[in-house]
Scaffold this active site. Structure first.
Site, PDB file in Angstrom:
ATOM      1  N   ARG A 171      -1.114  -1.613  -6.880  1.00 50.22           N
ATOM      2  CA  ARG A 171      -1.275  -2.740  -5.937  1.00 50.22           C
ATOM      3  C   ARG A 171      -2.162  -3.812  -6.579  1.00 50.22           C
ATOM      4  O   ARG A 171      -1.849  -5.003  -6.535  1.00 50.22           O
ATOM      5  CB  ARG A 171      -1.896  -2.219  -4.636  1.00 50.22           C
ATOM      6  CG  ARG A 171      -2.218  -3.301  -3.597  1.00 50.22           C
ATOM      7  CD  ARG A 171      -2.631  -2.613  -2.293  1.00 50.22           C
ATOM      8  NE  ARG A 171      -3.285  -3.504  -1.350  1.00 50.22           N
ATOM      9  CZ  ARG A 171      -2.667  -4.321  -0.502  1.00 50.22           C
ATOM     10  NH1 ARG A 171      -1.343  -4.396  -0.520  1.00 50.22           N
ATOM     11  NH2 ARG A 171      -3.340  -5.062   0.344  1.00 50.22           N
TER      12      ARG A 171
ATOM     13  N   HIS B  80      -3.104  -9.289   3.424  1.00 53.87           N
ATOM     14  CA  HIS B  80      -4.535  -9.439   3.692  1.00 53.87           C
ATOM     15  C   HIS B  80      -4.739 -10.352   4.900  1.00 53.87           C
ATOM     16  O   HIS B  80      -4.160 -11.430   4.969  1.00 53.87           O
ATOM     17  CB  HIS B  80      -5.248 -10.051   2.483  1.00 53.87           C
ATOM     18  CG  HIS B  80      -5.405  -9.097   1.342  1.00 53.87           C
ATOM     19  ND1 HIS B  80      -5.608  -9.512   0.042  1.00 53.87           N
ATOM     20  CD2 HIS B  80      -5.400  -7.740   1.304  1.00 53.87           C
ATOM     21  CE1 HIS B  80      -5.714  -8.456  -0.749  1.00 53.87           C
ATOM     22  NE2 HIS B  80      -5.588  -7.377  -0.003  1.00 53.87           N
TER      23      HIS B  80
ATOM     24  N   TYR C  62      -9.145 -10.889  -6.784  1.00 53.20           N
ATOM     25  CA  TYR C  62      -8.200 -10.792  -7.905  1.00 53.20           C
ATOM     26  C   TYR C  62      -8.267 -12.002  -8.825  1.00 53.20           C
ATOM     27  O   TYR C  62      -7.843 -11.925  -9.973  1.00 53.20           O
ATOM     28  CB  TYR C  62      -6.777 -10.602  -7.377  1.00 53.20           C
ATOM     29  CG  TYR C  62      -6.610  -9.319  -6.619  1.00 53.20           C
ATOM     30  CD1 TYR C  62      -6.613  -8.094  -7.284  1.00 53.20           C
ATOM     31  CD2 TYR C  62      -6.482  -9.309  -5.232  1.00 53.20           C
ATOM     32  CE1 TYR C  62      -6.485  -6.904  -6.590  1.00 53.20           C
ATOM     33  CE2 TYR C  62      -6.357  -8.122  -4.534  1.00 53.20           C
ATOM     34  CZ  TYR C  62      -6.357  -6.927  -5.217  1.00 53.20           C
ATOM     35  OH  TYR C  62      -6.234  -5.751  -4.532  1.00 53.20           O
TER      36      TYR C  62
ATOM     37  N   ARG D 131       0.849  -1.197   0.000  1.00 52.85           N
ATOM     38  CA  ARG D 131       0.000   0.000   0.000  1.00 52.85           C
ATOM     39  C   ARG D 131       0.886   1.249   0.000  1.00 52.85           C
ATOM     40  O   ARG D 131       2.023   1.219   0.485  1.00 52.85           O
ATOM     41  CB  ARG D 131      -0.903   0.019   1.230  1.00 52.85           C
ATOM     42  CG  ARG D 131      -1.779  -1.218   1.385  1.00 52.85           C
ATOM     43  CD  ARG D 131      -2.508  -1.195   2.727  1.00 52.85           C
ATOM     44  NE  ARG D 131      -3.379  -2.358   2.886  1.00 52.85           N
ATOM     45  CZ  ARG D 131      -3.006  -3.503   3.449  1.00 52.85           C
ATOM     46  NH1 ARG D 131      -1.759  -3.644   3.909  1.00 52.85           N
ATOM     47  NH2 ARG D 131      -3.849  -4.509   3.565  1.00 52.85           N
TER      48      ARG D 131
ATOM     49  N   HIS E  12      -2.947   2.674  -5.730  1.00 54.85           N
ATOM     50  CA  HIS E  12      -3.750   1.484  -5.437  1.00 54.85           C
ATOM     51  C   HIS E  12      -3.981   0.651  -6.697  1.00 54.85           C
ATOM     52  O   HIS E  12      -4.104  -0.583  -6.617  1.00 54.85           O
ATOM     53  CB  HIS E  12      -5.085   1.876  -4.813  1.00 54.85           C
ATOM     54  CG  HIS E  12      -5.580   0.875  -3.812  1.00 54.85           C
ATOM     55  ND1 HIS E  12      -4.918   0.615  -2.630  1.00 54.85           N
ATOM     56  CD2 HIS E  12      -6.643   0.039  -3.826  1.00 54.85           C
ATOM     57  CE1 HIS E  12      -5.564  -0.319  -1.949  1.00 54.85           C
ATOM     58  NE2 HIS E  12      -6.620  -0.695  -2.657  1.00 54.85           N
TER      59      HIS E  12
ATOM     60  N   LYS F 105      -1.164  -2.731   8.213  1.00 53.90           N
ATOM     61  CA  LYS F 105      -2.317  -2.350   9.022  1.00 53.90           C
ATOM     62  C   LYS F 105      -2.265  -3.060  10.365  1.00 53.90           C
ATOM     63  O   LYS F 105      -1.865  -4.217  10.453  1.00 53.90           O
ATOM     64  CB  LYS F 105      -3.611  -2.723   8.294  1.00 53.90           C
ATOM     65  CG  LYS F 105      -3.944  -1.812   7.118  1.00 53.90           C
ATOM     66  CD  LYS F 105      -5.306  -2.145   6.547  1.00 53.90           C
ATOM     67  CE  LYS F 105      -5.695  -1.171   5.453  1.00 53.90           C
ATOM     68  NZ  LYS F 105      -7.047  -1.464   4.911  1.00 53.90           N
TER      69      LYS F 105
END
Length: 318
Positions: A261, A284, A293, A163, A258, A187
């Protein structure tokens, strides 16, 4: 305790204990403010009811100015808030155990770049930007520093799928040049390692850092990517220089970090990499997030099958 005070305590918990990013805190703050305003911020937690949630969410769903993705994000925030209230015994039950909210999202594939578009972005080598200036015995002008930073940022984003918020946090000491990998702080302060296919990118980042040191005297503790004033690059700066770089490459559409990404994930899946490895690379928490995806990869496969047109090839030889 009233609802507004509970919301403020939850935000402190998210910032201090969960160590969520400032952007996430700001988003939570806005969502909880809208929720408490709709319910009545002075209501006591003793009166907390699933009716509060149902009424508010129903009003959001019929609001023509709100996208379903926005409503889903707000509900996710309220769920997290309610779980915290229940764990802290500030409410006697979890209202979400009694209600069922179904928010249908439009099926929208991630926007990724085609291979020819990536090639246009990467056709200029970072060495050529520096080489032209070395011949002239010049320092790097500000606009050229932006070009160099954009080019390297695009390369890192496209090869790793990180990211943009993770990109701007990278420090020189996070790069392992021997193993050609970078330590990423993602994150929720979750750490992971992202790998490069070869040593080329880490070598280029090393050269970039050396030029940053000679140009700005940048200290080792500062971030890897710097703006043209020698300060740590922020997300807004990276987005701006990537957009300018893409315009210069004449891609014909707005390019965002993004999208790069998304492109990284799609390229890896189309190349046959196991989805679990892609999940780990992207950071993730759930493989369900990564599965979107696979639809992009299938879409590309469908397009190629149509282009090849095997039926025509077979019927020609009857």
């Amino acid at each position: 305790m009233d609802l507004l005070e509970a919301c403020n305590r939850f935000l402190v918990h998210c910032e201090v204990e969960r160590k969520l990013s400032p952007l996430t805190i700001k988003a939570y703050q806005g969502d909880l403010y809208r929720f408490s305003s709709a319910v009545g911020s002075k209501y006591n937690l003793c009166d907390f009811s699933e009716t509060w949630i149902e009424n508010v969410v129903r009003n959001w769903l019929v609001d023509p100015e709100l996208k379903s993705t926005t409503v889903k994000r707000r509900v996710a925030c309220i769920k997290s808030f309610v779980r915290w209230l229940f764990r802290r015994k500030l409410i006697s039950f979890n209202p979400f155990e009694r209600i069922h909210l179904e928010i249908r999202l439009p099926k929208r594939l991630p926007r990724n770049l085609q291979t020819n578009e990536i090639q246009k972005l990467l056709v200029v080598k970072p060495e050529s930007i520096l080489g032209k200036l070395r011949k002239k015995n010049q320092g790097l002008p500000r606009f050229e520093w932006d070009r160099l930073t954009a080019r390297l940022a695009i390369e890192v984003l496209t090869l790793t799928g990180i990211r943009v918020g993770e990109l701007v946090k990278i420090k020189p000491q996070d790069i392992d040049h021997l193993l050609h990998q970078i330590r990423i702080l993602g994150k929720g302060n979750r750490e992971r390692q992202v790998l490069f296919p070869d040593l080329v990118t880490t070598d280029r980042l090393q050269v970039y850092r050396e030029h940053a040191y000679s140009r700005f005297g940048a200290e080792k503790r500062s971030t890897l990517f710097l703006n043209s004033l020698g300060r740590s690059a922020n997300e807004q700066y990276i987005r701006r220089i990537i957009r300018a770089y893409a315009n210069e490459a004449q891609l014909g559409r707005r390019i965002t970090p993004h999208m790069l990404r998304h492109t990284a994930a799609t390229q890896l899946l189309e190349a046959g990499l196991d989805i679990r490895f892609v999940q780990k690379l992207l950071g993730h928490a759930s493989i369900t997030t990564t599965e979107i995806y696979t639809h992009v990869a299938n879409h590309a496969l469908r397009r190629e099958i149509s282009r090849v047109n095997i039926r025509k090839r077979l019927e020609m030889h009857r």
